[in-house]
Write a protein that holds these residues in place. Structure first.
Motif, PDB file in Angstrom:
ATOM      1  N   LYS A 577     -42.660  22.159  -9.904  1.00  0.00           N
ATOM      2  CA  LYS A 577     -43.831  22.210 -10.499  1.00  0.00           C
ATOM      3  C   LYS A 577     -43.773  23.233 -11.696  1.00  0.00           C
ATOM      4  O   LYS A 577     -44.893  23.241 -12.521  1.00  0.00           O
ATOM      5  N   ASN A 580     -39.595  21.530 -14.354  1.00  0.00           N
ATOM      6  CA  ASN A 580     -39.610  20.181 -14.830  1.00  0.00           C
ATOM      7  C   ASN A 580     -40.603  20.074 -15.937  1.00  0.00           C
ATOM      8  O   ASN A 580     -40.265  19.538 -17.072  1.00  0.00           O
ATOM      9  N   HIS A 581     -41.927  20.610 -16.161  1.00  0.00           N
ATOM     10  CA  HIS A 581     -42.653  20.666 -17.118  1.00  0.00           C
ATOM     11  C   HIS A 581     -41.979  21.278 -18.373  1.00  0.00           C
ATOM     12  O   HIS A 581     -41.913  20.943 -19.568  1.00  0.00           O
ATOM     13  N   LYS A 584     -39.428  19.287 -19.893  1.00  0.00           N
ATOM     14  CA  LYS A 584     -39.921  18.169 -20.694  1.00  0.00           C
ATOM     15  C   LYS A 584     -40.288  18.493 -22.171  1.00  0.00           C
ATOM     16  O   LYS A 584     -40.188  17.759 -23.153  1.00  0.00           O
ATOM     17  N   LEU A 585     -40.974  19.814 -22.117  1.00  0.00           N
ATOM     18  CA  LEU A 585     -41.376  20.253 -23.497  1.00  0.00           C
ATOM     19  C   LEU A 585     -40.345  20.661 -24.399  1.00  0.00           C
ATOM     20  O   LEU A 585     -40.202  20.486 -25.368  1.00  0.00           O
ATOM     21  N   VAL A 599     -47.038  29.907 -17.634  1.00  0.00           N
ATOM     22  CA  VAL A 599     -47.705  29.088 -16.808  1.00  0.00           C
ATOM     23  C   VAL A 599     -48.744  29.919 -16.185  1.00  0.00           C
ATOM     24  O   VAL A 599     -48.790  30.927 -15.834  1.00  0.00           O
ATOM     25  N   ILE A 611     -50.464  24.346 -14.405  1.00  0.00           N
ATOM     26  CA  ILE A 611     -50.256  24.032 -15.746  1.00  0.00           C
ATOM     27  C   ILE A 611     -49.400  24.684 -16.696  1.00  0.00           C
ATOM     28  O   ILE A 611     -49.424  26.109 -16.464  1.00  0.00           O
ATOM     29  N   VAL A 612     -48.750  24.436 -17.882  1.00  0.00           N
ATOM     30  CA  VAL A 612     -47.631  25.008 -18.361  1.00  0.00           C
ATOM     31  C   VAL A 612     -48.340  24.892 -20.037  1.00  0.00           C
ATOM     32  O   VAL A 612     -48.552  23.743 -20.460  1.00  0.00           O
TER      33      VAL A 612
END
Length: 630
Positions: A577, A580-581, A584-585, A599, A611-612
């Motif tokens: 959660k 991974n975010h 990806k960013l 976060v 949410i990030v």
């Protein structure tokens, strides 16, 4: 420095003549050598030849001096630096080298002598005192043996120019060199620091016996040195025993003072979340052992029971790190017992007997393979041994462990007995993990119910029954920690252990069986915060990206806890959660070096989700991948 007992003419002749001495110094050998040198110097020869010979010798000498200067500019090992500081009588440099955290007074010059031996042969009592106070061992032996002209030249410049450069000085101690310089004060200093007067050189001579050769050569007798050596030879065994006992007590007191300043509980709690019961039990057993309140004929044996991911293995690692520090590579032995599920695996555990050939599929090396446990215990008899998932091992392997736990020794396949009474053995097991987890959750629920009934003023019959049940199954807890009752352990857990291992003698050799319980809500939040902090440090170190989060993020991540998988479920939840975010960013260049990622938690009709956001995207330089080091 003045060498009053060694003629300058002899040393000068030795420096310009390549002669090999393999026997102790004698009058006849010296006279013959002096006659040879005088003959070579006075024989009649043409003037041109003498001039050419002088020119060649001068050229060689200049070349040697030039090479020596060049070598002095090159970086040398620590032993060479210390010896050179002593030869140069540079006491400031010596003290500076001693202050180095990596300094050891018992280092060696690359050709075999020690700094203390250099200080003695240089007749420098002040430096000798400094080295002895720093812990220099006066009984270390000189390893010098002339193998080349380079080593002989180094002997003259880096040790003493007054000694025979091509002579065998193996096994000479600092006390032998103190006899060569015939300094009673230096001899007394070394004897006061437990220099061995019975140590023998490679020719079999003690310092007093070698003193006779020196006296015959110099023509001087030093009765003070001889009397001191003779008296010390008689008293040395008792003096050495008393000194060793005094050093042992001093070291023991030093360790005790360190333990008082750094309690083992604090070191374990710094790495382990919760599990106060096992931590205090292990710390108490280790403290008894460290202070001599234990059975020295048997090693300490623990069995850790509980669910996966509750800190069993981590506690053993923390204990090994605390006790062995930098030597943890040898001081911590981990063996996965699931690799010993078959009868023939016993040979891999303790080593195969001579001539026993294992199957090629099981043993690629063929035969007489050393045991995974016995070979490592030989290197470190006081190691922390982790036997992971012991319930998966074959019964024959457990039989081998009976002798290990009962007598503190184990015999390998070759018949060699390995003593390991000072070792600490920790077995982990997942047996009864569901029963332990369910009981712990029930105890926490009952404790909460009891607390709620008291806080709300309830006095119903249900509340009374809950309090009675809680008192019956839950003993006094420490610092609010929930513990299993003795009745539950005897009636539920021990029958499971006995049923699996099938023998009372095996469990009877275990000092303590400790139970690791599932984490409560407070502990889960701490685990989650530590995991987020760990990834924040990685983000900063690898990518120079700042990772921050709001307090609500911890609460949401805790919801992903699975009691069957323990702390690992929290670790995986953070990776899914959060990490991974962010990765990806970073991959899409939405955040780069110097950027910041925050976060937060967003609430909607479906519930709360993480949410990030990227308050600061950073520079334009693209990092080299989230999971790879830069």
């Amino acid at each position: 420095m003045l060498r009053r007992n060694l003629p300058v003419r002899l040393s000068a002749a030795l420096r310009s003549t390549r002669v090999s001495f393999s026997k102790p110094l004698t009058i006849n050998a010296l006279n013959q050598f002096n006659r040879n040198v005088s003959t070579r110097a006075t024989v009649s020869r043409p003037a041109t030849t003498r001039v050419m010979t002088a020119a060649i010798l001068t050229s060689i000498s200049l070349s040697y001096l030039y090479a020596t200067k060049l070598n002095a500019l090159e970086p040398e090992v620590k032993g060479d630096q210390v010896c050179q500081a002593i030869v140069d009588n540079d006491i400031k440099l010596l003290k500076k080298l001693i202050e180095d955290p990596n300094f050891t007074p018992n280092c060696y010059h690359r050709y075999g002598w020690t700094p203390l031996q250099t200080a003695v042969i240089q007749d420098n009592i002040e430096m000798a005192k400094i080295l002895l106070e720093a812990g220099a061992d006066p009984n270390l032996e000189d390893h010098y043996y002339p193998k080349s002209h380079e080593e002989a030249n180094a002997r003259q410049g880096d040790f003493s120019s007054e000694l025979l450069p091509y002579r065998d000085y193996r096994k000479f101690t600092a006390l032998h060199y103190a006899c060569i310089i015939q300094n009673p004060e230096m001899v007394a200093l070394l004897l006061d620091h437990m220099a061995d007067p019975t140590a023998r050189t490679s020719q079999g001579l003690t310092p007093r016996e070698y003193l006779y050769y020196v006296e015959r050569f110099t023509g001087e007798k030093n009765m003070k040195i001889e009397s001191a050596l003779r008296a010390k030879e008689r008293s040395y065994p008792s003096d050495k025993a008393a000194h060793d006992e005094e050093m042992r007590r001093a070291q023991k007191q030093k360790e005790k003072e360190y333990r008082l300043k750094h309690p083992i509980e604090e070191a374990l709690k710094a790495r382990i979340v919760g599990q106060l019961g096992p931590i205090h039990a292990v710390a108490s057993a280790i403290r008894r052992k460290q202070n001599g309140w234990h059975d020295e004929d048997h090693p300490l044996v623990f069995l850790f029971c509980g669910s996966s991911g509750v800190g069993k293995t981590e506690l053993v690692k923390a204990l090994a790190t605390h006790l062995h520090g930098k030597n943890i590579d040898k001081g911590f032995i981990r063996i996965d017992m699931s690799e010993f599920q078959h009868k023939h695996d016993v040979s891999r555990f303790i080593g195969s007997p001579p001539g026993y050939v294992l199957s090629d599929l099981l043993n690629k090396k063929g035969f007489e393979e050393g045991g995974q446990l016995t070979e490592k215990l030989k290197d470190c008899p006081n190691a922390i041994v982790l036997l992971d998932e012991v319930e998966k091992a074959h019964p024959d392997v457990l039989t081998i462990m009976l002798q290990l736990f009962d007598e503190g020794r184990i015999t390998d396949g070759k018949g060699t007995t390995v003593e390991c009474k000072d070792a600490i053995f920790v077995m982990t097991s997942n047996l009864a993990q569901h029963q332990i987890a369910d009981e712990a959750e029930l105890l926490r629920l009952e404790a909460t119910t009891d607390h709620d009934s008291q806080s709300t003023g309830m006095n119903s019959e249900d509340a009374k029954q809950a309090r009675v049940a809680a008192e019956e199954v839950k003993p006094d807890s420490k610092d609010g920690d929930i513990t299993l009752s003795r009745r539950f352990i005897d009636r539920v857990i021990y029958p499971i252990l006995y049923d699996h291992f099938g023998r009372d003698e095996f469990l009877g050799r275990i000092n303590e069986v400790l139970f690791f319980l599932p984490f409560d809500q407070k502990e889960l939040k701490e685990i989650t915060s530590r995991e987020l902090l760990r990834w924040a440090e990685k983000a900063k170190k690898r990518h120079n990206i700042t990772l921050t989060w709001s307090p609500e993020v911890v609460d949401v991540l805790v919801e992903g806890y699975n009691i069957r998988y323990g702390a690992r479920s929290i670790k995986y939840e953070v990776e899914r959660k959060v990490v991974n975010h962010v990765a990806k960013l970073n991959e899409n260049d939405e955040v780069t070096e110097g950027g910041r990622v925050h976060v937060t938690v967003e609430e909607n009709e479906a519930g709360r989700r993480i949410i990030v956001t990227v308050p600061d995207s950073g520079g334009d330089k693209k990092p080299s991948g989230w999971f790879g080091k830069r």
